[in-house]
Design a protein around this motif. Structure first.
Motif, PDB file in Angstrom:
ATOM      1  N   LEU A  11     -14.117 -21.045  40.697  1.00  0.00           N
ATOM      2  CA  LEU A  11     -14.383 -20.678  38.976  1.00  0.00           C
ATOM      3  C   LEU A  11     -14.918 -22.045  38.678  1.00  0.00           C
ATOM      4  CD1 LEU A  11      -9.988 -21.873  39.366  1.00  0.00           C
ATOM      5  CD2 LEU A  11     -11.376 -19.968  38.195  1.00  0.00           C
ATOM      6  N   VAL A  12     -15.254 -23.394  39.074  1.00  0.00           N
ATOM      7  CA  VAL A  12     -16.425 -23.939  38.336  1.00  0.00           C
ATOM      8  C   VAL A  12     -17.987 -23.258  38.904  1.00  0.00           C
ATOM      9  CG1 VAL A  12     -17.871 -25.805  38.911  1.00  0.00           C
ATOM     10  CG2 VAL A  12     -15.398 -26.038  39.598  1.00  0.00           C
ATOM     11  N   GLY A  13     -17.953 -22.535  39.707  1.00  0.00           N
ATOM     12  CA  GLY A  13     -19.383 -21.351  39.395  1.00  0.00           C
ATOM     13  C   GLY A  13     -19.419 -20.325  38.658  1.00  0.00           C
ATOM     14  N   CYS A  14     -17.794 -19.625  37.716  1.00  0.00           N
ATOM     15  CA  CYS A  14     -17.537 -18.897  36.890  1.00  0.00           C
ATOM     16  C   CYS A  14     -18.044 -19.497  35.952  1.00  0.00           C
ATOM     17  CB  CYS A  14     -16.344 -18.668  37.353  1.00  0.00           C
ATOM     18  SG  CYS A  14     -16.250 -17.266  38.541  1.00  0.00           S
ATOM     19  N   LEU A  15     -17.922 -20.917  35.535  1.00  0.00           N
ATOM     20  CA  LEU A  15     -18.151 -21.644  34.302  1.00  0.00           C
ATOM     21  C   LEU A  15     -19.207 -22.445  34.193  1.00  0.00           C
ATOM     22  CD1 LEU A  15     -17.273 -23.466  31.236  1.00  0.00           C
ATOM     23  CD2 LEU A  15     -16.734 -24.972  32.833  1.00  0.00           C
ATOM     24  N   HIS A  16     -20.066 -22.097  35.617  1.00  0.00           N
ATOM     25  CA  HIS A  16     -21.726 -22.637  35.117  1.00  0.00           C
ATOM     26  C   HIS A  16     -22.396 -21.505  34.700  1.00  0.00           C
ATOM     27  CE1 HIS A  16     -25.219 -23.234  37.923  1.00  0.00           C
ATOM     28  NE2 HIS A  16     -25.853 -24.168  37.234  1.00  0.00           N
ATOM     29  N   GLN A  17     -22.247 -20.043  35.619  1.00  0.00           N
ATOM     30  CA  GLN A  17     -22.665 -18.932  34.808  1.00  0.00           C
ATOM     31  C   GLN A  17     -23.175 -18.803  33.514  1.00  0.00           C
ATOM     32  OE1 GLN A  17     -23.322 -15.680  38.011  1.00  0.00           O
ATOM     33  NE2 GLN A  17     -21.821 -14.550  36.658  1.00  0.00           N
ATOM     34  N   ASN A  18     -21.696 -18.770  33.223  1.00  0.00           N
ATOM     35  CA  ASN A  18     -21.737 -18.510  31.513  1.00  0.00           C
ATOM     36  C   ASN A  18     -22.080 -19.590  30.684  1.00  0.00           C
ATOM     37  OD1 ASN A  18     -19.842 -16.166  32.824  1.00  0.00           O
ATOM     38  ND2 ASN A  18     -17.586 -17.891  32.107  1.00  0.00           N
ATOM     39  N   ALA A  19     -21.819 -21.054  31.230  1.00  0.00           N
ATOM     40  CA  ALA A  19     -23.282 -21.474  30.759  1.00  0.00           C
ATOM     41  C   ALA A  19     -24.376 -21.738  30.603  1.00  0.00           C
ATOM     42  CB  ALA A  19     -22.060 -23.481  30.902  1.00  0.00           C
ATOM     43  N   GLU A  20     -24.807 -20.916  31.475  1.00  0.00           N
ATOM     44  CA  GLU A  20     -26.453 -20.554  32.345  1.00  0.00           C
ATOM     45  C   GLU A  20     -26.599 -18.787  30.806  1.00  0.00           C
ATOM     46  OE1 GLU A  20     -27.347 -19.805  36.108  1.00  0.00           O
ATOM     47  OE2 GLU A  20     -28.365 -22.398  35.774  1.00  0.00           O
ATOM     48  N   LEU A 186      -2.484 -23.870  44.217  1.00  0.00           N
ATOM     49  CA  LEU A 186      -3.103 -21.886  44.063  1.00  0.00           C
ATOM     50  C   LEU A 186      -4.960 -22.856  44.602  1.00  0.00           C
ATOM     51  CD1 LEU A 186      -1.359 -21.503  40.557  1.00  0.00           C
ATOM     52  CD2 LEU A 186      -0.830 -21.041  42.813  1.00  0.00           C
ATOM     53  N   SER A 187      -4.930 -21.515  45.170  1.00  0.00           N
ATOM     54  CA  SER A 187      -6.827 -21.277  45.572  1.00  0.00           C
ATOM     55  C   SER A 187      -7.136 -21.128  44.505  1.00  0.00           C
ATOM     56  CB  SER A 187      -6.729 -21.029  47.020  1.00  0.00           C
ATOM     57  OG  SER A 187      -7.161 -19.202  46.455  1.00  0.00           O
ATOM     58  N   HIS A 188      -8.574 -20.327  44.823  1.00  0.00           N
ATOM     59  CA  HIS A 188      -9.577 -20.437  44.082  1.00  0.00           C
ATOM     60  C   HIS A 188      -9.812 -19.402  44.413  1.00  0.00           C
ATOM     61  CE1 HIS A 188     -12.502 -24.131  42.432  1.00  0.00           C
ATOM     62  NE2 HIS A 188     -12.080 -24.330  43.620  1.00  0.00           N
ATOM     63  N   ARG A 189      -9.203 -18.358  45.508  1.00  0.00           N
ATOM     64  CA  ARG A 189      -9.623 -17.089  45.703  1.00  0.00           C
ATOM     65  C   ARG A 189      -8.186 -16.737  44.769  1.00  0.00           C
ATOM     66  NH1 ARG A 189     -12.011 -14.244  49.331  1.00  0.00           N
ATOM     67  NH2 ARG A 189     -11.910 -16.275  50.401  1.00  0.00           N
ATOM     68  N   ALA A 190      -7.015 -17.094  44.510  1.00  0.00           N
ATOM     69  CA  ALA A 190      -5.389 -16.668  44.716  1.00  0.00           C
ATOM     70  C   ALA A 190      -5.656 -16.729  42.580  1.00  0.00           C
ATOM     71  CB  ALA A 190      -4.428 -17.137  45.117  1.00  0.00           C
TER      72      ALA A 190
END
Length: 330
Positions: A11-20, A186-190
């Motif tokens: 989830l953090v990676g998704c936000l990081h990518q969107n910030a870029e 809840l996991s990141h994957r779920a």
């Protein structure tokens, strides 16, 4: 915008990518009292503020795997402290604050057992809530308080390291209406599987804005109105649940102002809107909403019919009314 299938990170990676990729795009419109003053937060601003919280957590001794409880009423930094905890490797959980109907002398002691079980390492709140928790003996010396209003936007990014998708991302607590609140890990994957499947099922488009008054400590508000839009690079409009209860028409005002396309509501909210806003002359065109989605309570056909009839003059059509099912425990 890329789909989650193209970005298989946490989830953090998704936000990081969107910030870029979408730095200047607005991710959140956080409405103030009565729908007035607004904090318009871009993806780059959210990322740097989340980094500020991550640095604050690290400085406070929060380690990966520690639990961070967030006791905040409606606040512009709700998302930043939540994702900042994930950035630091911690496990965040939004918690409800006492309302005007809940006396602190009853509310806070009822959480004592929960705190003992969870053993939070940090609690993000404001000065007033922290004072009450300390007064009623909810925390011990192992938990630190972080004042949400004292954390600044980071002047440098926090070191982001992708995590195992099966790692616990967050705790989602049940309401505690009939017993002790139960935390679902809840996991990141779920979560990302749910976001991928659900956004596809409703055909959530690149430009679709979500408008919500739902509290983020319940899974319907958390997933549909915060995590899903932020993971996918969309925009959400958030308002104070208590303010909405008092002035429900602010939901329709926000839909009109921000071109809202998706709205999730429990069944009682459809009825509340009919009883209150339905008595007013139309002040918003609701024909552009793609779906008003009923969830979290038994969905009643008579409620849908009443809503469609009441707001037909506002542009509501029966085909806009949908139902869904959500259960964090599942």
């Amino acid at each position: 915008m890329p789909s989650l299938d193209e970005t298989p990170q946490d989830l953090v990676g998704c936000l990081h990518q969107n910030a870029e990729n979408f730095a200047d795009n607005t991710c959140l419109h956080v409405l103030g009292d009565n729908g007035g003053a607004v904090d318009n937060i871009t993806y780059s601003e959210l990322w740097l503020k989340a980094c500020g919280f991550a640095w604050a957590f690290e400085a406070a001794g929060v380690a990966p795997g520690d639990v961070v409880l967030i006791f905040l009423n409606h606040h512009p930094d709700m998302a930043a402290c939540y994702f900042g905890a994930m950035q630091a490797g911690a496990i965040p959980s939004f918690m409800s604050c006492p309302s005007a109907k809940q006396h602190p002398e009853r509310y806070w002691p009822a959480h004592r057992t929960l705190f003992q079980r969870i053993g939070p390492r940090a609690i993000v709140t404001d000065g007033a809530q922290a004072g009450q928790m300390k007064r009623y003996g909810l925390v011990n010396e192992t938990a630190c308080f972080i004042d949400v209003d004292a954390v600044e936007k980071a002047d440098k990014p926090f070191k982001y390291h992708p995590v195992d998708l099966d790692q616990v991302a967050l705790l989602q607590h049940s309401s505690g209406t009939t017993g002790l609140k139960k935390g679902m890990a809840l996991s990141h994957r779920a979560i990302l599987n749910q976001v991928r499947a659900y956004s596809g099922a409703i055909n959530l488009g690149d430009d679709d804005t979500i408008v919500s008054w739902l509290p983020l400590y319940h899974d319907m508000g958390l997933i549909t109105s915060l995590i899903m839009p932020l993971a996918l690079g969309r925009t959400a409009v958030l308002m104070d649940p208590f303010q909405w209860t008092v002035r429900p028409g602010m939901l329709f005002e926000a839909i009109a102002k921000y071109d809202g396309r998706f709205v999730w509501l429990p069944n009682f909210a459809f009825e509340h809107l009919c009883r209150t806003t339905g008595r007013m002359d139309p002040f918003a065109d609701l024909s552009g909403v793609r779906a008003f989605i009923n969830c979290s309570e038994p969905c009643k056909m008579e409620t849908f019919q009443r809503f469609a009839d009441t707001f037909s003059i506002w542009g509501v059509r029966p085909d806009q009314l949908q139902a869904c099912y959500a259960l964090a425990e599942n």
